[in-house]
Design an enzyme around this catalytic site. Sequence first.
Site, PDB file in Angstrom:
ATOM      1  NE  ARG A 121      -3.139   0.580  -0.706  1.00  0.00           N
ATOM      2  CZ  ARG A 121      -3.456   0.641  -1.984  1.00  0.00           C
ATOM      3  NH1 ARG A 121      -3.143   1.723  -2.703  1.00  0.00           N
ATOM      4  NH2 ARG A 121      -4.054  -0.357  -2.574  1.00  0.00           N
ATOM      5  CE  LYS A 156      -3.204  27.873  -5.671  1.00  0.00           C
ATOM      6  NZ  LYS A 156      -4.209  28.368  -6.649  1.00  0.00           N
ATOM      7  CE  LYS A 188      -0.018  35.295  -4.906  1.00  0.00           C
ATOM      8  NZ  LYS A 188      -0.495  33.903  -4.681  1.00  0.00           N
ATOM      9  CD  GLU A 217      -1.085  37.838  -7.687  1.00  0.00           C
ATOM     10  OE1 GLU A 217      -1.251  36.616  -7.619  1.00  0.00           O
ATOM     11  OE2 GLU A 217      -1.523  38.645  -6.826  1.00  0.00           O
ATOM     12  CG  ASP A 238      -3.919  36.148 -10.543  1.00  0.00           C
ATOM     13  OD1 ASP A 238      -4.103  34.970 -10.892  1.00  0.00           O
ATOM     14  OD2 ASP A 238      -4.431  36.642  -9.516  1.00  0.00           O
TER      15      ASP A 238
END
Length: 309
Positions: A121, A156, A188, A217, A238
């Site tokens: 597994r 992510k 950002k 960004e 973006d």
Amino acid sequence: MSTLPVFDTPSTVDPGLDAAWVARTVEIALDEDLGPAPGRDVTSQATIPASATGVAELVARADGVVAGLVVVREVLDQVATRLALAGPTVTFHAQDGDTVTAGQVLAVLEGPTQVLLVAERTLLNLASRASGVATATRAFARELAGTGAQVLDTRKTTPGLRALEKYAVRAGGGTNKRMGLYDVAMVKDNHVVAAGSVAAAVAAVRERFPDVQIQVEADTTDQALEALASGADFLLLDNMEPALLAETVAAVREREGHDGVPAHVELEATGNLTLDKAQEVAATGVDFLSVGALTHSAPILDLALDLNP
């Protein structure tokens, strides 16, 4: 006699995974399944004599791109050590990055049956996850072939598995722009608010961490040009619709090589990018398409470990 190809190494992906990282990750995964080392598998150890040996085939149950074969030996070796049994031998019939079809044998494992079943597994969890990411990435890479643009991953990722998932992106034909918060600065909107302006944010990073590249960004053409004027090395565009994206790319390209702007500024499109939009976005002239779904939404590739009767 088998006509399957045989490979000395399960991967030609460059750069490969760090061996120490693989060992640490496998140890944690086995602790989850068996309990703290040495741990136990109450079913396998009760029903199978320690002296029993067997042969198992690692098989693709679906078409896709395989990745994660590079962890197979480590999982088997750590399980063998925990059980105080011999480590199985592995013969690889595929390599990470290969396109595979349902029913294809990827590797043959031979050794103590307890080791094979206890390892099953954990081995499949890691390889199936990596193969799913590689498969999703290959779909984008194929869609972008000939456009001049490449598909990128993001941060992510599954906690604890970032190195494996970004390796899988490379196996699928994608690119890693940055591995984390430590190797590239990304300014950002919240950083701009905190610093007071794009220029102030860029200047602060330059002063504190002069060794890193800075990405900014932008979601408008004016913001992109402001970022250029502030000394950004490359831009993240973006959530721009294709028309605005093309306009922004053209405006940036017009300024390249002038007033301190580099001769080529790397431009990355991001935000809700799907496979059906890939070519349209690439046609705007961006260098990269940043796709979080490669790692946060890719389904696993179904792999199985079949013990021969």
